[in-house]
Scaffold this active site. Structure first.
Site, PDB file in Angstrom:
ATOM      1  CB  ILE A  81      -0.953  -0.089   0.991  1.00 41.23           C
ATOM      2  CG1 ILE A  81      -1.432  -1.458   1.882  1.00 41.23           C
ATOM      3  CG2 ILE A  81      -2.148   1.496   0.905  1.00 41.23           C
ATOM      4  CD1 ILE A  81      -2.724  -1.691   2.363  1.00 41.23           C
ATOM      5  CE1 TYR A  90      -6.108   9.588 -18.511  1.00 38.43           C
ATOM      6  CE2 TYR A  90      -7.323   8.463 -20.470  1.00 38.43           C
ATOM      7  CZ  TYR A  90      -7.128   8.205 -19.150  1.00 38.43           C
ATOM      8  OH  TYR A  90      -6.738   6.852 -19.623  1.00 38.43           O
TER       9      TYR A  90
END
Length: 321
Positions: A51, A140
């Site tokens: 994580i 993007y």
């Protein structure tokens, strides 16, 4: 074999992780859980979870030989790239450069990158081949294109092989309908389940190439495992090879929700949205032996069934509590 999957707890990444584990591989998932969900991941002895933001990872975070890295961690939203361009730049472009540095430090021989059909902008002809001119019309799309260029440059310099997969419109279970990153199918299905109106931005004649998420996972698996020359680069479209208008999509969904009576609302086009899209997938077929297996109707039926199962599970849990 041992693979790293960035964004592996997310929508597409978790399906890829499942397939790699099913094929007998070891997988290390790297995910900061900003959009990923631990419930997407199976319990498996060959799965390791880290994580952490990929841009903060260090070589010592990983052990053993790494045979390939699939980079899916990103801010996958045209709209968000306009609203928060610096954040999107970091999550898309800067993070990819960090991944390239990790490939160098760990001597990873294969990098597979989740690119996007957004690199093409509004195409001049359909279906879209990889040789068609790239002209992104959103931050993007530009970020994804520059990521490809960085990876090709460093692959040649450092000697790893690179595969850029230009994803078209991916849909399927685990795509969150309330997220700003969700695709149109996930949003439409959610509205129909709740008996709400459908909102289409534009006149509905715009087309998309919808590909089921398990087909995408299969494409990534092939890109990770197909033999390629060191230092080489390969760009492939990953779509279903068919185009469907949004009005046609609504009509198909109505067959799945025969009781849905709410109207379809039409709103002005959004900035950065393309008009038409359809992938030429011959390159992926010939180079990666990729073939999509799921039709739009069959994929939608599984998506809807998974949503209904999730609702029943939540209802049952609430009743017990």
């Amino acid at each position: 074999m041992h693979f790293i999957v960035t964004g592996g707890a997310g929508f597409i990444g978790s399906h890829l992780t499942e397939q790699l584990l099913s094929d007998g591989h070891h997988v290390t998932v790297v995910d900061n859980l900003s959009t990923g969900n631990l419930q997407n991941l199976p319990e498996h002895p060959h799965l390791k979870l880290l994580i952490k933001d990929i841009s903060r990872c260090q070589p010592q975070d990983f052990t053993g030989q790494i045979d390939g890295l699939a980079h899916l961690a990103a801010t996958p939203s045209v709209t968000q790239s306009w609203l928060q361009p610096l954040k999107a730049h970091h999550n898309n472009l800067s993070a990819t450069i960090a991944v390239i540095q990790l490939c160098q430090a760990l001597n990873i021989p294969r990098l597979v990158f989740a690119s996007s059909a957004a690199v093409y902008g509004n195409p001049t002809q359909l279906p879209i081949s990889e040789n068609q001119q790239t002209y992104p019309i959103s931050p993007y799309g530009l970020q994804k294109l520059v990521c490809e260029q960085y990876a090709k440059l460093f692959a040649k310099q450092l000697g790893f092989s690179f595969v850029g997969l230009r994803l078209f419109n991916v849909y399927g279970p685990r795509q969150q309908p309330n997220s700003p990153y969700s695709g149109v199918i996930s949003i439409f299905v959610n509205a129909m389940q709740q008996g709400l109106p459908i909102t289409i931005y534009g006149d509905g004649t715009q087309t998309r190439d919808f590909i089921y998420v398990k087909d995408v996972a299969n494409g990534f698996t092939k890109a990770l495992t197909t033999l390629l020359k060191s230092g080489s680069s390969l760009i492939c479209n990953l779509g279903n090879g068919k185009n469907t208008s949004l009005v046609e999509l609504v009509d198909i969904l109505k067959t799945c929700f025969p009781k849905h009576q709410s109207a379809t609302n039409f709103m002005p086009y959004r900035v950065g949205d393309i008009q038409h899209s359809q992938a030429d997938i011959s390159n992926a077929s010939s180079m990666l032996n990729f073939t999509p297996h799921w039709s739009l109707k069959s994929g939608l039926e599984i998506l809807i069934e998974s949503r209904q199962t999730s609702v029943l599970r939540l209802f049952s849990k609430s009743a017990r509590e």
